[in-house]
Write a protein that holds these residues in place. Sequence first.
Motif, PDB file in Angstrom:
ATOM      1  N   THR A  88       0.832  -1.191   0.000  1.00 49.88           N
ATOM      2  CA  THR A  88       0.000   0.000   0.000  1.00 49.88           C
ATOM      3  C   THR A  88       0.867   1.243   0.000  1.00 49.88           C
ATOM      4  O   THR A  88       1.775   1.372   0.820  1.00 49.88           O
ATOM      5  N   GLU A  89       0.602   2.167  -0.908  1.00 47.43           N
ATOM      6  CA  GLU A  89       1.295   3.445  -0.958  1.00 47.43           C
ATOM      7  C   GLU A  89       0.339   4.516  -0.463  1.00 47.43           C
ATOM      8  O   GLU A  89      -0.768   4.655  -0.968  1.00 47.43           O
ATOM      9  N   VAL A  90       0.760   5.256   0.561  1.00 51.09           N
ATOM     10  CA  VAL A  90      -0.092   6.266   1.172  1.00 51.09           C
ATOM     11  C   VAL A  90       0.447   7.651   0.834  1.00 51.09           C
ATOM     12  O   VAL A  90       1.624   7.922   1.013  1.00 51.09           O
ATOM     13  N   ARG A  91      -0.440   8.512   0.345  1.00 48.94           N
ATOM     14  CA  ARG A  91      -0.085   9.896   0.095  1.00 48.94           C
ATOM     15  C   ARG A  91      -1.121  10.773   0.788  1.00 48.94           C
ATOM     16  O   ARG A  91      -2.312  10.622   0.566  1.00 48.94           O
ATOM     17  N   THR A  92      -0.664  11.693   1.617  1.00 51.97           N
ATOM     18  CA  THR A  92      -1.583  12.578   2.322  1.00 51.97           C
ATOM     19  C   THR A  92      -1.239  14.025   2.008  1.00 51.97           C
ATOM     20  O   THR A  92      -0.088  14.414   2.082  1.00 51.97           O
ATOM     21  N   ARG A 140      -6.853  12.184   1.677  1.00 52.25           N
ATOM     22  CA  ARG A 140      -5.786  11.188   1.773  1.00 52.25           C
ATOM     23  C   ARG A 140      -6.002  10.130   0.706  1.00 52.25           C
ATOM     24  O   ARG A 140      -7.135   9.652   0.534  1.00 52.25           O
ATOM     25  N   THR A 141      -4.972   9.772  -0.034  1.00 50.37           N
ATOM     26  CA  THR A 141      -5.098   8.707  -1.031  1.00 50.37           C
ATOM     27  C   THR A 141      -4.155   7.568  -0.698  1.00 50.37           C
ATOM     28  O   THR A 141      -3.037   7.788  -0.226  1.00 50.37           O
ATOM     29  N   GLU A 142      -4.633   6.356  -0.931  1.00 47.09           N
ATOM     30  CA  GLU A 142      -3.833   5.152  -0.711  1.00 47.09           C
ATOM     31  C   GLU A 142      -3.996   4.235  -1.911  1.00 47.09           C
ATOM     32  O   GLU A 142      -5.122   3.969  -2.339  1.00 47.09           O
ATOM     33  N   ARG A 143      -2.879   3.768  -2.445  1.00 46.25           N
ATOM     34  CA  ARG A 143      -2.908   2.815  -3.550  1.00 46.25           C
ATOM     35  C   ARG A 143      -2.873   1.406  -2.966  1.00 46.25           C
ATOM     36  O   ARG A 143      -1.905   1.020  -2.331  1.00 46.25           O
TER      37      ARG A 143
END
Length: 263
Positions: A4-8, A15-18
């Motif tokens: 999981t890649e988390v970008r906030t 907040r987006t999570e791949r």
Amino acid sequence: MSTTEVRTDVRTDIRTERIGSTLLITIDRPQARNAVNAAVATGLAAALDELEADPALRVGVLTGADGTFSAGMDLKAALRGESPEVPGRGFGGLTEAGPTKPLIAAVEGWAMGGGFELALGCDLIVAAGDARFGLPEVKRGLIAAGGGVIRLPKRIPYHLAMEFLLTGEPVSGRRAGDLGLVNRVTDTGDATAVALQLAEQVAMNAPLALAAVKGIVRAADGVPEADAFAVQREEMGDLTASADVREGMNAFAERRAPQWTGE
């Protein structure tokens, strides 16, 4: 699931999570019950752009932080002159955006007013049984102008839709499931997990075909059947010329899982 890649982005409260080929988009303003202000709207629009632009992403899941989907428009921000709309994209940067990739709403807690309209702007809805859906705008001298008045009567019978729109009273997620508004009804706290499972099922299918389904359904809305079939023929012409159609046929013949390229 894959890594999981988390970008906030704190500025936009999004907040987006791949998660595999799914982009999990979370409205992260729990102190305001995830109400939509200008920053949330622009942040959500940016997240949808991320979903659309990356071919590795097949499906989006939209949810809210800390057990609330969204309380709708941030009235305090609106009184300060902020707009919860993005030009050309509607409320929250979503309700008029028309993304080509499937979008699933994962609803816990309140989905009120514009929050409900964000869910209606998605293709599928997963909700906890004790979630609350409502369009209370008439109680404040307004109407559900973010898609509620337009979309809800197309999703459920007229008289049931009008009860939402004329009384402003909410219903539970379980009742929304009974009405056919919700695809899956879950236990409290499980909506996002179930939505991600549903996203995995959707993402197994050919991305060009998924986009074609959305495009045809949208184009066929309210038009004569002959016009709808004309749009479908055009879409089918593009699909049958694609590499993914050949891959789908070969995979079936060879009894293996297809490897989609979106080409």
